[in-house]
Design an enzyme around this catalytic site. Sequence first.
Site, PDB file in Angstrom:
ATOM      1  N   GLU A 151      16.034 -17.360 -56.532  1.00  0.00           N
ATOM      2  CA  GLU A 151      14.990 -17.840 -55.625  1.00  0.00           C
ATOM      3  C   GLU A 151      14.888 -19.357 -55.652  1.00  0.00           C
ATOM      4  OE1 GLU A 151      11.096 -16.218 -56.361  1.00  0.00           O
ATOM      5  OE2 GLU A 151      11.255 -14.777 -54.742  1.00  0.00           O
TER       6      GLU A 151
ATOM      7  N   LYS B 181       8.707 -10.804 -45.319  1.00  0.00           N
ATOM      8  CA  LYS B 181       7.307 -10.387 -45.314  1.00  0.00           C
ATOM      9  C   LYS B 181       6.761 -10.390 -43.883  1.00  0.00           C
ATOM     10  CE  LYS B 181       5.920 -11.675 -50.053  1.00  0.00           C
ATOM     11  NZ  LYS B 181       5.109 -12.502 -50.937  1.00  0.00           N
TER      12      LYS B 181
ATOM     13  N   HIS C  68      33.162  -0.995 -68.936  1.00  0.00           N
ATOM     14  CA  HIS C  68      33.917   0.178 -68.497  1.00  0.00           C
ATOM     15  C   HIS C  68      33.781   0.390 -66.990  1.00  0.00           C
ATOM     16  CE1 HIS C  68      34.566   1.506 -72.714  1.00  0.00           C
ATOM     17  NE2 HIS C  68      33.528   0.710 -72.866  1.00  0.00           N
TER      18      HIS C  68
END
Length: 398
Positions: free
Chosen positions: A266, A387, A287
């Site tokens: 951010e 938003k 793995h």
Amino acid sequence: MIKFDFETYINNFIDKNKIREFIEKKEIIYDKFTKSNMTGWTKEFNRALVADILETRDSIRANSQCLVVIGIGGSFLGSYALKEMFSKYFNDKSFEVIYAGTSLSSKYLSELIEYLRDKDFTVNVISKSGTTMETTLTYNAIKELMHTKYNKEEMKERIIITTDKEKGILREEEKEFDYKSFIIPDDIGGRYSLFTPAHLLPLAFFLDINILLNGFYEGLSLKDEAYNYACIRRYLFDTGKYVENYCVYEPNLYYYTEWLKQLFGETEGKEKKGIFPTSTVHTRDLHSLGQFIQEGNPIIFETFIKILNSTNFYINGNNLTGINNVVLDSVVKAHYSGGVPCSIIEINEINEENIGKLCAFFMMSAAFSGYLFEVDPFNQPGVEVYKKFVRDNLSSLE
Ligand code: PA5
């Protein structure tokens, strides 16, 4: 003890003349950092407030079986990361701290409400803006349950609001009902708010917040190390290393890497710039993603967090922590041989002092990295974009 190795497995990738361009900006960047009005987190924490937080924790313990912490992003990740790090993997859950508001999962929320129905609990709702949808919806749902269990006076004992000093709907609610409240200061943004009541109250259930704070303020002296790390990352970016992978060898550090992802992602990721932060938990991911890191697209550099001492547990006569660290050292060498620059940050053990210092180091380094990318390290306009789309789309449903 905290030690940095930004040389052994890095130097071969660095052109000393080219990195100088970034190193030479140090004084200018320190000056910007000092003058920023969003670095309130570097100021000494008011210790009277610690006493208040500890008193609040004790009264929650006295009247509740659990604390429900509601928040998301910068109002969630820091405390959750350190809670995980300082908790036992298996415990008796005599007192629970439950986190909510980090998704819109109806399954999670409805099951939580059922789980809480016959319990006594307190809520700490945390939102700097007071307008975050996930937080608001979750808080409203939990309050609905509370109204069926508690009267007005009891609600007052059981709701704690952590928000902006003046602004927002939560502050209005706190004033109207005279709820207990804490402030997230104006000069501290979400992802830099770890050392504010937003995180310190939940954390007081897991660790010694006074020692954590001491470690943090001592850690602010690691400014030059933090700057050096920022320069190395910035330089590596220019050589096509666009992804930073944080590697941890203790599963309960996973959420610490989530906190780091928010902190760096951010801070830097704007104006089409920035390093994409990711993480692997070893040995599990050796793995799976280990294949890509070793031999895939060479866009990755890595930062290993090495913990020297953990529980003294022996298997076949060998200390398991020792084996874990031999694997870490071997993986660094293997990845380095595959063209992956690797930094190592070593601490002797997980304790409040070391983790406070480590957080100070990363927080300063993230801010310096933002300045090295010539973006504002303390805003997050991209988060606001989603938003707004959500608000628009939800209002068209009404
Ligand atoms: O870093 C940030 O600012 C964000 O991640 C916010 O913390 C997040 O969106 C939550 O915001 P608020 O605390 O206002 O509810």
